[in-house]
Design an enzyme around this catalytic site. Structure first.
Site, PDB file in Angstrom:
ATOM      1  N   HIS A  40      -3.582  -5.150   0.218  1.00 32.54           N
ATOM      2  CA  HIS A  40      -3.055  -5.703   1.478  1.00 32.54           C
ATOM      3  C   HIS A  40      -3.084  -7.231   1.437  1.00 32.54           C
ATOM      4  CE1 HIS A  40      -2.668  -2.017   3.940  1.00 32.54           C
ATOM      5  NE2 HIS A  40      -3.586  -1.555   3.109  1.00 32.54           N
ATOM      6  N   GLU A  50      -1.563  -9.384   3.182  1.00 32.67           N
ATOM      7  CA  GLU A  50      -1.518 -10.030   4.508  1.00 32.67           C
ATOM      8  C   GLU A  50      -2.901 -10.439   4.997  1.00 32.67           C
ATOM      9  OE1 GLU A  50      -1.713  -5.522   5.470  1.00 32.67           O
ATOM     10  OE2 GLU A  50      -0.954  -6.838   3.893  1.00 32.67           O
ATOM     11  N   CYS A  70       0.840  -1.206   0.000  1.00 35.78           N
ATOM     12  CA  CYS A  70       0.000   0.000   0.000  1.00 35.78           C
ATOM     13  C   CYS A  70       0.873   1.254   0.000  1.00 35.78           C
ATOM     14  CB  CYS A  70      -0.977  -0.042   1.176  1.00 35.78           C
ATOM     15  SG  CYS A  70      -2.357   1.113   0.975  1.00 35.78           S
TER      16      CYS A  70
END
Length: 544
Positions: A511, A513, A386
């Site tokens: 993102h 993750e 990001c």
């Protein structure tokens, strides 16, 4: 399990102190029940008045976990997804703010026909409706509901009351209450103390709820004598007192619960069949996690490194990716501001990889840019997420593409904003829930690191941002060697950037993750850890 049968409700409350691990307890139980073949989901009810955590300070609240459908939610939903490998939605997280917002909106519309609007029944009815919402979908056999806060707090009382009413309504065979509590060890006395647990259960009883199962958090394993004492004073079966002692990893908790027969107790109490458990995959994952072959050190250069919950999903994604690579990932936390005043070599020397995470605001930006330059010039594996991608684009523009004053219009508005607001964001004044949120598609270029990681050319990933790579500068960046390996289907938005003549240099606007799972590491994290491991082994070979 037949769809005609009633959905079973499990409620998880916490007592004595906060941060006992209600989310991990709920996730671990959910995993065991899922591994026995039941369709399980978990929902979180948070007592704060914010509508969602989207505008809350990461130092206070930790990370904001974004779901596929674009809800900004509590970080516990990340645990639910990582353990169960099931996507949550906005229906899985409710806050006091949302409840009161909806009830007040109904009152303003005249939906209550002039009645006096009160906590009981109006607020509690709204909470119950939200508690039952997932049950109405016919997609689940068991719904676990975690009540945030600590029993006895004023703000969680309406949730506890709604829980009591719902348990009464569905009947004892269809509802179960679990209370997570603390049994502290007093070093000076050399013994554990049960009194805090007794008082916590007393609080719960005063609110009309008798817990069926007590999960007792402690430093050491509780003796049978202590369990019997707790059972007697808290009016539960001694088999219902679970010793949840400190583990080496949160991923060991399901194994502890399995040994303690938590899932068997729950199934018996709810009248559900004890189907055979399929637990091998988790066992393999945990063994790899506990006994890795290699160790590497990756630096995380961010603004919130003093509060690791702000990067919770990133830290967990490293654990998953490490296990898949038979590697322990040791994290070197580097304050972004320190990289502005100190030499990057002083802070980053010897690292095997660098990750620059997301964030908001100007503080530490130049430090992140300096750290990225160090990784690029020293051919160290780099991963930007990001804002990390945006800083990588600014760094490349300034130091490679010759755009000396390159910046982001989020921090400095000039003619060289290589990062700029999306057109549809330019007139937005409210900051809550107005970003590009949730899952968006991305097309990958062949022959790139991204394509090698995903092994497919069409992906969807979760976003949470307003600013994008400015298309006016794409040509100049590409001409100087940057490639745009992931684009939106209409090719107007840059999703992934890479530098091909580098060991492994990749930034993504989304993102990743958020989609990493305990037994299924995210492809980008897996390959970043693999590149860092290869770099580490190469350095060792040179030094020998």
């Amino acid at each position: 399990m037949s769809l005609k049968q009633k959905v079973k409700f499990i409620f998880v409350t916490g007592g004595v102190v906060s941060s006992l691990g209600k989310g991990i307890a709920a996730s671990s139980l959910g995993l065991l029940l899922k591994k026995r073949g039941f369709r399980v989901t978990i929902q979180k009810f948070d007592p704060y008045i914010n509508v969602d955590p989207g505008t809350m300070n990461p130092f206070q609240h930790g990370e904001v976990y974004v779901t596929e459908d674009g809800a900004e939610t509590d970080l516990d939903l990340g645990h639910y997804e990582r353990f169960l490998d099931v996507n949550m939605t906005r229906a899985n997280n409710t806050t006091t703010g949302q409840v009161y917002f909806d009830v007040i909106s109904k009152e303003r519309r005249g939906d209550f026909l002039g009645a006096t609007v009160q906590v009981i029944p109006h607020i509690t009815d709204e909470i119950k409706n939200r508690m039952k919402k997932l049950a109405e979908s016919d997609e689940y056999d068991i719904i676990i509901t975690e009540i945030g806060g600590t029993v006895g707090d004023i703000e969680s009382l309406p949730f506890i009351e709604a829980m009591r009413q719902l348990m009464l309504h569905v009947g004892r065979k269809n509802a179960l209450a679990i209370h997570v509590t603390l049994v502290p060890f007093i070093p000076s006395a050399g013994e554990v103390k049960t009194k805090p647990t007794q008082h916590s259960v007393k609080n719960l009883l005063e609110l009309g709820i008798q817990p069926d199962l007590l999960i007792c958090r402690s430093e050491i394993k509780l003796s049978q004598e202590i369990r019997d004492k707790i059972a007697l004073f808290c009016n539960v079966d001694s088999k219902a007192v679970i010793s949840a002692y400190d583990c080496s990893s949160i991923y060991e908790v399901p194994l502890v619960f399995y040994k303690e027969k938590v899932d068997q107790f729950v199934l018996k109490r709810l009248g559900l069949p004890e189907q055979k458990i399929q637990f091998e995959g988790w066992d393999v994952f945990f063994k790899k996690l506990k006994n890795p072959k290699h160790t590497i050190e990756i630096a995380v250069c961010g603004k919130y490194v003093d509060h690791l919950d702000a990067y919770k999903s990133i830290m967990e994604a490293f654990i998953h990716a490490g296990a898949e690579n038979d590697t322990k990932v040791s994290i070197r936390l580097v304050k972004a501001e320190d990289c502005e005043t100190k030499s990057p070599d002083e802070l980053l020397k010897g690292i095997d990889g660098l990750l620059v995470p997301g964030g908001f605001g100007e503080r530490g930006i130049e430090g992140k840019i300096n750290a990225i330059r160090y990784a690029r010039e020293n051919n160290i594996p780099f991963f930007g997420i990001c804002l990390g991608l945006q800083c990588a684009v600014i760094e490349f523009a300034r130091n490679v593409a010759g755009i000396k004053n390159a910046h982001s219009s989020e921090f400095k508005k000039n003619r060289y904003s290589v990062i700029d607001l999306m057109i549809d964001q330019k007139n937005i004044k409210n900051i809550g829930g107005t970003m590009r949120l949730g899952a968006y598609p991305c097309i990958l270029e062949k022959g790139t690191n991204a394509m090698m990681a995903y092994k497919q050319d069409y992906i969807t990933e979760r976003h949470r941002h307003r600013f994008e790579v400015n298309n006016k500068f794409r040509g100049q960046l590409a001409k100087n060697g940057m490639i745009f390996s992931g684009l939106s289907p209409d090719r107007t938005l840059v999703e992934i950037i890479e530098i091909p003549n580098h060991r492994w240099f990749l930034g993504c606007q989304f993102h990743p993750e958020l989609k990493s799972r305990a037994t299924k590491a995210h492809p980008l994290f897996r390959d970043f850890v693999k590149a860092s491991l290869n770099y580490s082994l190469e350095k060792r070979e040179k030094n020998n």
